[in-house]
Enzyme design. Structure first.
Site, mmCIF file in Angstrom:
data_model
loop_
_atom_site.group_PDB
_atom_site.id
_atom_site.type_symbol
_atom_site.label_atom_id
_atom_site.label_comp_id
_atom_site.label_asym_id
_atom_site.label_seq_id
_atom_site.Cartn_x
_atom_site.Cartn_y
_atom_site.Cartn_z
ATOM 1 C CD GLU A 60 -13.057 0.225 -4.230
ATOM 2 O OE1 GLU A 60 -12.386 0.963 -4.989
ATOM 3 O OE2 GLU A 60 -13.607 -0.817 -4.640
ATOM 4 C CG HIS A 129 -10.115 -11.009 -3.764
ATOM 5 N ND1 HIS A 129 -9.088 -10.547 -4.541
ATOM 6 C CD2 HIS A 129 -11.238 -10.401 -4.228
ATOM 7 C CE1 HIS A 129 -9.568 -9.709 -5.460
ATOM 8 N NE2 HIS A 129 -10.867 -9.597 -5.280
#
Ligand SMILES: Cc1ncc(C[n+]2csc(CCOP(=O)(O)OP(=O)(O)O)c2C)c(N)n1
Ligand SMILES: [Mg+2]
Lengths: 325, 328
Positions: A60, A129
């Site tokens: 990322e 999440h």
């Protein structure tokens, strides 16, 4: 009017943006051949090819930083961060680099990049999440942040984000991907920084976003039967913030309820409450109320997950309490 | 991995330009240290004295359209790329006419018009940004190159590994240039880094790892040029380790007491300016008088730039909230 899902609207926005401008490139983990973990990008690799639609390694920091490097040298990258919970992994690039690059160079760069991520609870993904990210990012001048809460906005905000000459973080709500709504044949762009009044009302103003905005509309329906008239404002753009639409509503209703899918401390609702205190205090007939996740985290177990995000019942009760003040 | 001991003989005007650049960088850095001690430059400064051959050897490889990202220790790179000394000094003093209008400071030298995409104060962050610049070059087919500089300490941070991996998998035209000056802040490399050469790390990413004598500008040029040609023609990225040394402390007033006795003296014998100067003298391209003339001319121009920057005004306060967003 045809029906379209939130997911389809995003796919269409990406495809239309890439057709309109060859500088738009798309990358992220599994977005190319596989069409994305949330199946938002199918067909794009096939239509636009390997140069413009790319799978990235699980890195990322690297691909969000690469989006910046690409943006300041002439591309208009759209990076998909998959789950918004992964934003902290790339936080240096977002906060120290992307947000500040134009400023610390004295305005030498434009930074036309878009980061998309899926946020929010309700899909059973557990605590790493399921978070919402806008409150983390609002403390950072230099970023624009949008949170589409309708199908038409999922299209229109993303189109505007990709054409914007500043970095825009687009936070999609993952349990809304299957939401189907009627949309006009030609979907318009939606300006950044403009809230939408989703339902007009007289007695209480609700400010909300995404899933809890939809639940606020449900609550408003139920309250209408009790004779309570609720105005629901969909903020849809967290930065810049549309203060005028909120204040105009308070002039009518004199009561403010903020409904957030966020923890209480430092949640974006605090900024709205501060706005009401700074610029709207003489409009208010009752204290500002917030309904949010309190001090809780998102849990996995279905009843616990259901409990943490404000639902229509909790929202309706908060409105009743506010009217009774 | 190769260690090239032999310097190629570059054309006379390239040597002259390199010598001039290295001297200008040296003199500018010395005056910057003085301005810091006078508190005219605030916060911190990171000097590249001793590492000038890295700047000027790499700059000689650059072609129009190429881009560079680097670190806070980037004054030398900026000057070698052609940043105006006045714009740099004014920036460090926080003046309105600074290259970043006073918003950047010593650690953020940036000149987009030269392809200098920014010096970074977060260790390692500039590597992914260079990868993105190289992505643009690849997508647009420009044939240009992105170069990113970092220290050996930065090869321990995640962004380094992620950036090399991504660049390799996309075969991007980017050169990762490590200036191994032996220390990260106050820590010697062996205390923090389990490999002897940073270039060894290239093998994890399937790219060439090249060790280069960073004190010899001509060797730096030669080795970087070869990797640059490869990258421009689609051969992908390289990791190049320039073995060098910082003659001063890490930053501010650091006197580097952590260095073993004799280490600095040994490296001072490999002063990059002396190496090129002596070679040019030996080959009849320069004499001591010409060198002294060059030196005093540069001293005068650095002095002039310093005095000019001192007299420049600070930015108007309303500029504080300008340049946060592009408005248009
Ligand atoms: C992410 C991050 N961690 C720590 C620091 C503090 N810091 C600044 S310079 C430096 C040493 C870096 O060493 P190296 O990469 O070898 O570069 P050099 O300073 O020697 O040129 C450190 C630890 C920082 N700026 N950013
Ligand atoms: Mg070092």
């Amino acid at each position: 009017m045809p029906k379209m899902t939130y997911r389809e609207a995003i796919t269409k926005a990406l495809a239309d943006a890439m057709r309109a401008d060859a500088r738009v490139v798309l990358f992220g983990e599994d977005v190319a051949v596989a069409g994305g973990v949330f199946k938002v990008t199918p067909g794009l690799y096939e239509e636009f090819g390997a140069l413009r639609v790319r799978d990235t390694p699980i890195s990322e920091q690297a691909f969000i930083g690469a989006a910046l490097g690409a943006a300041i040298t002439g591309l208009r990258p759209v990076a998909e961060l998959m789950f918004a919970d992964f934003i902290p992994v790339a936080m240096d690039q977002i906060v120290n680099q992307i947000a500040k690059y134009r400023y610390m160079s004295g305005g030498q760069f434009v930074v036309p990049l878009t980061i998309r991520a899926a946020q929010g609870a309700g899909a059973g993904f557990g605590t790493q999440h399921s978070q919402c990210a806008e409150s983390w990012l609002m403390n950072m001048p230099g970023l624009k942040i949008v949170v589409p809460g309708t199908v038409a906005d999922a299209y229109g905000l993303l189109r505007t984000a990709i054409e914007e000459n500043n970095p825009v973080i687009v936070l999609e709500h993952k349990v809304m991907y299957n939401l189907a709504e009627e949309v006009p044949d030609v979907l318009p762009h939606v300006p950044l920084g403009v809230a939408a009044v989703r339902r007009a009302g007289r007695d209480v103003t609700i400010v909300a976003t995404q899933l809890v905005m939809q639940r606020s509309l449900e609550a408003a329906d139920a309250l209408a039967a009790e004779g309570i008239s609720v105005e629901v404002i969909d903020l849809r753009s967290m930065a810049p913030l549309d203060e005028e639409t909120i204040l105009a509503s308070l002039e009518k209703t004199h009561r403010l309820l903020i409904v957030e899918e966020a923890p209480h401390a430092g949640g974006w609702g605090a900024t709205i409450a501060a706005l009401a205190a700074d610029r709207g205090i003489y409009l208010l007939d009752a204290p500002v109320k917030r309904v949010n996740m309190g001090g809780a985290l998102v849990a996995y177990s279905p009843p616990l997950e259901d409990e943490v995000v404000p639902n229509a019942k909790r929202i309706a009760q908060a409105v009743r309490d506010l009217v009774a003040e | 991995m190769t260690q090239h001991a032999l310097a190629p003989a570059l054309p006379l005007e390239t040597r002259q330009r390199m010598l001039r650049q290295m001297l200008e960088i040296r003199l500018a850095e010395e005056s910057i240290q003085g301005l810091f001690l006078e508190n005219l430059i605030r916060g911190t400064t990171h000097l590249c004295i001793g590492q000038e051959a890295c700047s000027s050897g790499v700059a000689a490889v650059l072609q129009p359209g190429d881009t560079v990202t680097c670190t806070y220790r980037g004054h030398g790179h900026a000057l070698a790329m052609g940043l105006s000394l006045k714009g740099m000094l004014a920036e460090m003093m926080g003046k309105a006419s600074g290259i970043c209008k006073g918003k950047g400071g010593s650690m953020h030298m940036t000149d987009a018009s030269l392809g200098l995409l920014g010096a970074n104060a977060i260790v390692g962050a500039q590597l992914p940004i260079a990868v993105g610049a190289a992505l643009t070059a690849q997508v647009m087919g420009t044939g240009t190159l992105a170069i990113t500089f970092f220290g050996e300490g930065a090869s321990n941070i995640g962004a380094f590994h992620e950036a090399l991996n991504l660049a390799a998998i996309w075969k991007l035209p980017v050169l990762f240039i490590c200036e191994n000056n032996q220390y990260g802040e106050y820590s010697a490399m062996h205390v923090t880094t389990p490999v002897a050469n940073i270039a060894d790390r290239a093998s994890s990413y399937g790219m060439p790892g090249i060790i280069v004598d960073g004190q010899d500008a001509e060797i730096v040029y030669d080795q970087v040029k070869a990797a640059a040609d490869r990258a421009r023609s689609g051969g992908g990225p390289s990791l190049i380790e320039l073995k060098t040394y910082r003659f001063k402390g890490h930053s501010r007033t650091d006197q580097a007491p952590y260095r073993p006795k004799g280490e600095l003296d040994a490296w001072l014998k490999r002063d990059p300016i002396l190496i090129l100067k002596e070679r040019m003298i030996a080959e009849g391209q320069l004499d001591e008088t010409e060198y002294e003339e060059l030196r005093s001319a540069l001293e005068r121009s650095v002095h002039e730039a310093v005095e000019w920057a001192k007299a420049e005004p600070f930015p108007a306060l309303e500029t504080l909230v300008q340049d946060i967003y592009y408005e248009g």
